[in-house]
Motif scaffolding. Sequence first.
Motif, PDB file in Angstrom:
ATOM      1  N   LEU A 186     -50.862  59.095   7.332  1.00 24.02           N
ATOM      2  CA  LEU A 186     -51.338  58.771   8.988  1.00 24.02           C
ATOM      3  C   LEU A 186     -51.150  59.775   9.809  1.00 24.02           C
ATOM      4  O   LEU A 186     -50.225  60.769   9.723  1.00 24.02           O
ATOM      5  CB  LEU A 186     -50.176  57.595   9.413  1.00 24.02           C
ATOM      6  N   ASN A 187     -51.907  59.824  10.849  1.00 26.94           N
ATOM      7  CA  ASN A 187     -51.958  61.093  11.846  1.00 26.94           C
ATOM      8  C   ASN A 187     -50.823  60.584  12.980  1.00 26.94           C
ATOM      9  O   ASN A 187     -51.233  60.140  14.090  1.00 26.94           O
ATOM     10  CB  ASN A 187     -53.310  61.201  12.386  1.00 26.94           C
ATOM     11  N   ILE A 188     -49.483  61.029  12.515  1.00 23.95           N
ATOM     12  CA  ILE A 188     -48.418  60.824  13.461  1.00 23.95           C
ATOM     13  C   ILE A 188     -47.765  62.115  13.563  1.00 23.95           C
ATOM     14  O   ILE A 188     -46.811  62.454  12.790  1.00 23.95           O
ATOM     15  CB  ILE A 188     -47.471  59.660  12.804  1.00 23.95           C
ATOM     16  N   PRO A 189     -48.116  62.876  14.218  1.00 24.57           N
ATOM     17  CA  PRO A 189     -47.580  64.525  14.421  1.00 24.57           C
ATOM     18  C   PRO A 189     -46.233  64.642  15.312  1.00 24.57           C
ATOM     19  O   PRO A 189     -45.856  63.708  16.024  1.00 24.57           O
ATOM     20  CB  PRO A 189     -48.846  65.349  14.998  1.00 24.57           C
ATOM     21  N   GLY A 190     -45.770  65.560  15.189  1.00 22.54           N
ATOM     22  CA  GLY A 190     -44.569  66.024  16.086  1.00 22.54           C
ATOM     23  C   GLY A 190     -45.098  66.336  17.646  1.00 22.54           C
ATOM     24  O   GLY A 190     -46.059  65.848  17.889  1.00 22.54           O
ATOM     25  N   SER A 191     -44.176  66.566  18.412  1.00 18.08           N
ATOM     26  CA  SER A 191     -44.342  66.662  19.867  1.00 18.08           C
ATOM     27  C   SER A 191     -44.696  65.548  20.333  1.00 18.08           C
ATOM     28  O   SER A 191     -45.786  65.167  21.039  1.00 18.08           O
ATOM     29  CB  SER A 191     -45.447  67.625  20.117  1.00 18.08           C
ATOM     30  N   ASN A 192     -43.806  64.431  19.858  1.00 13.17           N
ATOM     31  CA  ASN A 192     -43.730  63.065  20.360  1.00 13.17           C
ATOM     32  C   ASN A 192     -45.058  62.238  20.130  1.00 13.17           C
ATOM     33  O   ASN A 192     -45.673  61.609  20.881  1.00 13.17           O
ATOM     34  CB  ASN A 192     -43.395  63.144  21.686  1.00 13.17           C
ATOM     35  N   ASN A 193     -45.738  62.695  19.008  1.00  8.65           N
ATOM     36  CA  ASN A 193     -46.952  61.800  18.634  1.00  8.65           C
ATOM     37  C   ASN A 193     -48.066  62.051  19.634  1.00  8.65           C
ATOM     38  O   ASN A 193     -48.812  60.993  19.618  1.00  8.65           O
ATOM     39  CB  ASN A 193     -46.859  60.305  18.426  1.00  8.65           C
ATOM     40  N   ASN A 194     -47.990  63.065  20.193  1.00  9.99           N
ATOM     41  CA  ASN A 194     -49.050  63.527  21.472  1.00  9.99           C
ATOM     42  C   ASN A 194     -49.099  62.566  22.691  1.00  9.99           C
ATOM     43  O   ASN A 194     -49.913  62.537  23.602  1.00  9.99           O
ATOM     44  CB  ASN A 194     -50.426  63.353  20.894  1.00  9.99           C
ATOM     45  N   LYS A 195     -47.861  61.659  22.720  1.00  8.65           N
ATOM     46  CA  LYS A 195     -47.408  61.237  24.011  1.00  8.65           C
ATOM     47  C   LYS A 195     -46.907  62.035  24.926  1.00  8.65           C
ATOM     48  O   LYS A 195     -45.620  62.680  24.662  1.00  8.65           O
ATOM     49  CB  LYS A 195     -46.663  59.927  23.630  1.00  8.65           C
ATOM     50  N   VAL A 196     -47.292  62.291  26.149  1.00  7.40           N
ATOM     51  CA  VAL A 196     -47.015  63.169  27.138  1.00  7.40           C
ATOM     52  C   VAL A 196     -46.164  62.328  28.268  1.00  7.40           C
ATOM     53  O   VAL A 196     -46.825  61.682  28.844  1.00  7.40           O
ATOM     54  CB  VAL A 196     -48.042  63.929  27.807  1.00  7.40           C
ATOM     55  N   ASN A 197     -44.897  62.453  28.289  1.00  9.26           N
ATOM     56  CA  ASN A 197     -44.237  61.963  29.352  1.00  9.26           C
ATOM     57  C   ASN A 197     -44.179  62.638  30.843  1.00  9.26           C
ATOM     58  O   ASN A 197     -44.498  64.063  30.839  1.00  9.26           O
ATOM     59  CB  ASN A 197     -42.523  61.896  29.080  1.00  9.26           C
ATOM     60  N   PRO A 198     -44.050  62.171  31.866  1.00  9.84           N
ATOM     61  CA  PRO A 198     -44.330  62.705  33.172  1.00  9.84           C
ATOM     62  C   PRO A 198     -43.530  64.038  33.306  1.00  9.84           C
ATOM     63  O   PRO A 198     -44.429  64.964  33.781  1.00  9.84           O
ATOM     64  CB  PRO A 198     -43.845  61.710  34.163  1.00  9.84           C
ATOM     65  N   ALA A 199     -42.384  64.158  32.806  1.00  8.55           N
ATOM     66  CA  ALA A 199     -41.718  65.706  33.189  1.00  8.55           C
ATOM     67  C   ALA A 199     -42.243  66.663  32.368  1.00  8.55           C
ATOM     68  O   ALA A 199     -41.864  67.770  32.401  1.00  8.55           O
ATOM     69  CB  ALA A 199     -40.316  65.369  33.109  1.00  8.55           C
ATOM     70  N   ASP A 200     -42.986  66.469  31.202  1.00  3.05           N
ATOM     71  CA  ASP A 200     -43.494  67.152  30.256  1.00  3.05           C
ATOM     72  C   ASP A 200     -44.544  67.682  30.089  1.00  3.05           C
ATOM     73  O   ASP A 200     -45.255  68.474  29.537  1.00  3.05           O
ATOM     74  CB  ASP A 200     -43.254  66.497  28.627  1.00  3.05           C
ATOM     75  N   CYS A 201     -45.619  67.319  31.196  1.00  2.00           N
ATOM     76  CA  CYS A 201     -46.895  67.743  31.438  1.00  2.00           C
ATOM     77  C   CYS A 201     -47.140  68.837  31.900  1.00  2.00           C
ATOM     78  O   CYS A 201     -47.852  69.833  31.222  1.00  2.00           O
ATOM     79  CB  CYS A 201     -47.795  66.580  32.319  1.00  2.00           C
ATOM     80  N   ILE A 202     -46.711  69.361  32.978  1.00  2.91           N
ATOM     81  CA  ILE A 202     -47.123  70.584  33.878  1.00  2.91           C
ATOM     82  C   ILE A 202     -45.952  71.562  33.245  1.00  2.91           C
ATOM     83  O   ILE A 202     -44.674  71.497  33.518  1.00  2.91           O
ATOM     84  CB  ILE A 202     -47.256  70.563  35.311  1.00  2.91           C
ATOM     85  N   SER A 203     -46.290  72.842  32.681  1.00  3.63           N
ATOM     86  CA  SER A 203     -45.475  73.816  32.238  1.00  3.63           C
ATOM     87  C   SER A 203     -46.028  75.000  32.476  1.00  3.63           C
ATOM     88  O   SER A 203     -47.424  75.414  32.190  1.00  3.63           O
ATOM     89  CB  SER A 203     -45.176  73.580  30.791  1.00  3.63           C
ATOM     90  N   THR A 204     -45.120  76.090  32.716  1.00  6.90           N
ATOM     91  CA  THR A 204     -45.625  77.439  32.718  1.00  6.90           C
ATOM     92  C   THR A 204     -46.030  77.967  31.223  1.00  6.90           C
ATOM     93  O   THR A 204     -46.777  79.128  31.121  1.00  6.90           O
ATOM     94  CB  THR A 204     -44.419  78.507  33.136  1.00  6.90           C
TER      95      THR A 204
END
Length: 364
Positions: A186-204
């Motif tokens: 199954l395609n269930i990868p690291g980095s939270n399974n490609n679920k992006v929580n609000p605080a994790d979206c914008i980054s330098t």
Amino acid sequence: MHKNFTSLSLVAITLLTNTLAPSTSHAAVVKKLAPATFSFALWGDMPYAKNGDNTTATSSTETPLTRLIKSINASKVSFSIFDGDTKDGSSFCTDATLADDAKKVFSSLTMPTVYVLGDNEWTDCHRINNNNYNSLERLDFLRKNMFNTNLSFGAKPLTLTRQGAPSAIYSENSRWAKGNVVFVTLNIPGSNNNKVNPADCISTKSKRTQADCDADNAEYVARDKANIDFMKESFQTAKDGAAAGIMIVIQGDPVFDFPETETVDERATALPTLAPHDGYDNFIAALLAETKAFTGQVVLVHGDSHFYKIDKPMMLQSIKREDMVKNFTRVETFGSPSNHWIKVTVTPSNANVFTFEPVIVTGN
């Protein structure tokens, strides 16, 4: 195309799941699977160029990866399963790296080799040090170039049942049977399974926008459901075939909560490099329900954390030890710089069905 790919357009394609060819019905698997003794290899999270284990060897030199492949080939196992991350997380996600280089590695295996996607191949490609690709475009590229047939990799390919038509959505998810065991990827990868929580979206460390993250989350929702549907169908396949066991292989470490730490939820407080973990919640809940309804042995294999581990971490949300889900086993494979592999033997007469042996590669 890579950086200008329209994220929302791919999500629109993703949500049209019902218009694509569905996976072959579980009835296509031969009923009453015949028991057999055989062995296979589990490996993943390699090569990592930053650790010097990539395939830059000449004809007169070896690398950790070439030594590992030589070890697997010499073992004469029936097949191998690579549980994700064909590159490290801080190198470019180029076409050549994701497809040409990976195919070269897998084609050097003498037996069938099944490839499971990892986060380093698509989910994390938005990072600046990965050359700022669109993650969903990279996933689309991989489907078209790495899952464009019903065959595995390796010199002697294995015919697989894919959830989606070759090259299409969910074509990376696969199933096959050997002996009286059903195997599922199954395609269930690291980095939270490609679920992006609000605080994790914008980054330098990334140039992705909120629109990119919204598209990622729409992709996650659709794929999460598809993964669970295919897993449930595969459990039914195992039941119909009176299988003694089922093995599910993913890349991401879903992180299990351990009941002996009554006041601490490890899934919420684990190492920051692995957090957060809510992208795996639906999968774990479905896996628990299916495991409880299955009389055989269930094994979940994953990489991501790079530490060899075999345990029984699934509990019925209780601190009582008797509430351990007895027929569930988690296997975490080695990963760079520990370039080793696990030999798994299926023995019909063994109540546990699966026996696991770490193979430490000489020189690595």
